[in-house]
Enzyme design. Sequence first.
Site, short mmCIF file in Angstrom:
data_model
loop_
_atom_site.label_atom_id
_atom_site.label_comp_id
_atom_site.label_asym_id
_atom_site.label_seq_id
_atom_site.Cartn_x
_atom_site.Cartn_y
_atom_site.Cartn_z
N HIS A 354 0.79 -1.23 0.00
CA HIS A 354 0.00 0.00 0.00
C HIS A 354 0.82 1.27 0.00
O HIS A 354 0.24 2.36 0.06
CB HIS A 354 -0.91 0.04 1.23
CG HIS A 354 -2.14 -0.78 1.10
ND1 HIS A 354 -3.29 -0.30 0.52
CD2 HIS A 354 -2.40 -2.05 1.46
CE1 HIS A 354 -4.20 -1.25 0.53
NE2 HIS A 354 -3.69 -2.32 1.10
N LYS A 540 -9.11 13.96 3.66
CA LYS A 540 -8.25 12.78 3.72
C LYS A 540 -7.35 12.95 4.93
O LYS A 540 -7.32 14.03 5.54
CB LYS A 540 -7.42 12.66 2.44
CG LYS A 540 -6.73 13.98 2.02
CD LYS A 540 -5.98 13.87 0.72
CE LYS A 540 -6.86 13.87 -0.51
NZ LYS A 540 -6.81 12.61 -1.24
N ARG A 541 -6.61 11.91 5.31
CA ARG A 541 -5.69 12.07 6.41
C ARG A 541 -4.71 13.21 6.13
O ARG A 541 -4.35 13.47 4.99
CB ARG A 541 -4.91 10.77 6.65
CG ARG A 541 -5.73 9.71 7.33
CD ARG A 541 -6.25 10.16 8.69
NE ARG A 541 -5.16 10.34 9.61
CZ ARG A 541 -4.82 9.46 10.55
NH1 ARG A 541 -5.52 8.36 10.71
NH2 ARG A 541 -3.80 9.70 11.36
N LYS A 546 0.36 14.48 1.00
CA LYS A 546 -0.95 14.78 0.42
C LYS A 546 -1.12 16.28 0.14
O LYS A 546 -2.03 16.69 -0.56
CB LYS A 546 -2.06 14.27 1.34
CG LYS A 546 -2.17 12.74 1.40
CD LYS A 546 -3.24 12.30 2.39
CE LYS A 546 -3.36 10.79 2.56
NZ LYS A 546 -4.15 10.12 1.52
N THR A 648 -8.59 6.52 -2.76
CA THR A 648 -9.93 6.05 -3.07
C THR A 648 -10.93 7.19 -2.91
O THR A 648 -12.02 7.15 -3.49
CB THR A 648 -10.36 4.88 -2.14
OG1 THR A 648 -10.07 5.26 -0.78
CG2 THR A 648 -9.62 3.60 -2.50
N LYS A 652 -14.57 8.35 -5.06
CA LYS A 652 -15.88 8.68 -4.49
C LYS A 652 -16.40 9.99 -5.08
O LYS A 652 -17.58 10.11 -5.45
CB LYS A 652 -15.80 8.80 -2.97
CG LYS A 652 -15.35 7.52 -2.27
CD LYS A 652 -15.04 7.79 -0.79
CE LYS A 652 -14.23 6.66 -0.19
NZ LYS A 652 -13.56 7.05 1.07
C1 LIG Z 1 -12.24 7.25 1.38
C2 LIG Z 1 -11.77 7.59 2.73
C3 LIG Z 1 -10.41 7.78 2.98
C4 LIG Z 1 -9.36 7.71 1.89
O1 LIG Z 1 -9.21 8.96 1.28
P1 LIG Z 1 -7.96 9.30 0.34
O2 LIG Z 1 -8.34 10.61 -0.26
O3 LIG Z 1 -7.92 8.21 -0.69
O4 LIG Z 1 -6.77 9.35 1.18
C5 LIG Z 1 -10.01 8.12 4.26
N1 LIG Z 1 -10.90 8.25 5.25
C6 LIG Z 1 -12.23 8.08 5.05
C7 LIG Z 1 -13.16 8.26 6.19
C8 LIG Z 1 -12.71 7.74 3.79
O5 LIG Z 1 -14.02 7.56 3.62
#
Ligand SMILES: *Cc1c(COP(=O)(O)O)cnc(C)c1O
Length: 806
Positions: A354, A540-541, A546, A648, A652
């Site tokens: 990952h 995101k985190r 990022k 991911t 979305k």
């Molecule tokens: C989808 C999701 C992530 C992943 O987000 P990235 O932008 O791909 O880092 C992290 N936390 C939550 C709660 C999510 O739903």
Amino acid sequence: MDSKFNKFKNKKEFVEEFKRRIIERYGRSIEEAHITEKYMVLGEMVRDYASVNWMDTKQVIKKQQKKEMYYFSMEFLIGRLLTNNLMNLGIYDIVKDGLADLGIDINAIEEMEADAGLGNGGLGRLAACFLDSLASLNLAGHGNCIRYQYGLFKQKIENNEQVEVPDVWLQYGNVWEVRKPKHACDIKFGGHVDMWFDENGKTVVNHIPSFVVRAVPYDVPVVGYDTRVTNTLRLWNAEIAPDFVTSDKLSKYVAEVDEITQNVYPDDSTEHGKLLRLKQEYFFVSAGINQIIRRHLRNYPNLDNLHEKIAIQLNDTHPVLCVPELMRVLLDDFGYDWDHAWYIVKNTIAYTNHTVMAEALEKWPVQYVKDLLPRVYMIIEEIDRRFRFEVLHSGHGDIINNVAIIRDGQVYMAHLAIVGSHSVNGVATLHTEILKNDVLKDFYMLYPEYFNNKTNGITHRRWLLYSNPQLTSLLKETIGADFIKQPQRLEDLMRHVDDPQLQQRFMEVKLERKQILADYIRRTLGIEVDVHSIFDAQAKRLHAYKRQLLNILHVIYLYLRMKEDPGFRIYPRTFIFSAKAAASYTFAKEVIKLIHCVADKVNNDPEISRYMKVVFIPNYNVSIAEILMNAADVSEQISTAGKEASGTGNMKYMMNGALTLGTMDGANVEIVERVGFENAEIFGLRVEDVDHLKQENAYNVWDYYNNHYEIKRVVDTLTDGTFSSDPNDFRVIYNELMFKNDEFYVLADFNAYKDAQERVQQRYQDKAGWARMCLVNIAKSGFFSSDRTIKQYAEEIWHIEPLEVK
Ligand SMILES: *Cc1c(COP(=O)(O)O)cnc(C)c1O
């Protein structure tokens, strides 16, 4: 189980049963029952409803001797299950109407459920999406994880700073789980190992532990969409092993036991925290393997065919102790010889990588592993010894140091994972290429046939059908309902993207979603946002790679320019951030503070706030993502090229009709490949550019600072008191940029990002063109359903086939 009590085929039956259960459980009438009691009774009813399917699924697997997959993951970021389960079971409308007749709003009940936050971010959410796809595709695939007492911390903001509060998600219990004490097993730690030869010359191993803990499983049914196939997410709880302890040592022992399953990712900045994490890893691995073996032996005479009936997928290296643990069981408990055991292990286990971030590639000091897991360590040593021998004798002695499992007093967990499995996959095409050509290139040379790609996905059920009913209705009206079961059929929308009426209706749906988010923001933060502004979201985190920093520095640039030049005004924009920072990650926490300080200035400036607002939504989790992603116009995916394995979140937003403003990184590359550059906004350095700058030592942050007035102005605000009276508030950020030569190329990409943002605002003003672009994104998003991902894993790695549960 008497199924007649668990079926509510119509509203009347549901209402009767619901009323009856409330009285039986709480001795109260519906009118008197508290909302949390209504939630729990409803949840239990749904779980019991699923139980019949659960039993039948288990029987079909047993009778037909079907192969099953176990997904071993330290994290499952599940979120809420009530809506998901009601929808998947096809009883949402019956329940909603029945509750309405009783004067109960189903939404109010849905809000009572705590998010199951058993994970940090993308990796854990992926595991949860996979479970939904597995069951929905009729595949036997189960989860194996820890039943954490507390989920990932809740984030509060005090004085513009992140404060972590415990997430007591089990406060009202977990209605979905069933405790299964009969499947408990004891896990051994520490102590020493005695070995001798028996009368036949076979080695006998006896591990005398210094610490034993009982693993007790809690099973959560995983229900699929429109199918009776019901899988299991098994969560292990650590409890005392009564025979192991004497009463005088009880309280210390209890504390040591409780600690194991207390927290997601315990703080690993201390010696103690690190050991605890290793304990967690072995705890859920050993318990999971033990259960698989016991179950297998109920159905088959021995373990010779284990790899034909069981596949194990390792979600990152956290569960890699599966390799030596399964070896240990085969060797010590069942008397297999090494080669036979190794054949079974390798053919059972597969590994997903990952990350390419060096600091995230797990390694453990030999001493930790040796002390905590003496027998497992001996096996790891032997795996390493044999592997080194193989490499030397295949003529690749020169790479031994790059690929060894044990080197310089450390155990390299990714190396153990690769050597111990038959498949190594990355999570997006670009990521897999980077693994093959860079991070794991020596392994790729040794074992090219192991390497494969499985681009991540998201369940379109949770992330489109259930969280965005408005868009789902519009899509159904436009292209019919086929896309529900076959997400690739979203492509049918391509025939309609030029339809002005559809474009307009899409914009109305988007506006409705923006209003829902705006209401949430007003209710929780007291900030008024303009739903006609561009909703620009980065959720995101919080991580340096990022680059939330790039985003907020651009906001600062806009602020300064508008302050200085009354002739410069932007199209109204709402910048939305949501992100948790690891508790010990100072830089990330400063960025959160910076965002808040900038927000204070911007939002309280009567002139500037007419053009932009900055909003930080605290406590980013699945439930917030469900109302945030689908309200966004712009999806910020701006990581330094080569650093985000897949992402991911990007998928979305795309599926809900947003424009990707991103770098050529992770799955962004595959998004653009599908929608075309004209339907995305791509900017910045490519992987090759970053590699080149690095190799040639060609990047000097001071050149950017000195040669670009706007960059200098923005960076100076970090220390000149513009956003905080304390000049030290953003010192760590400043130092990372200016004294550590901006490791993530924030300033190198600044101008490109600024230009891309200008193009976004131009494009937004062409409403028809914008809507068309969003529709193309939706149409092309079917590929990113995790149903596609799971089909690929099932066919190419696990070799499992759909079940028929009638
Ligand atoms: C989808 C999701 C992530 C992943 O987000 P990235 O932008 O791909 O880092 C992290 N936390 C939550 C709660 C999510 O739903």
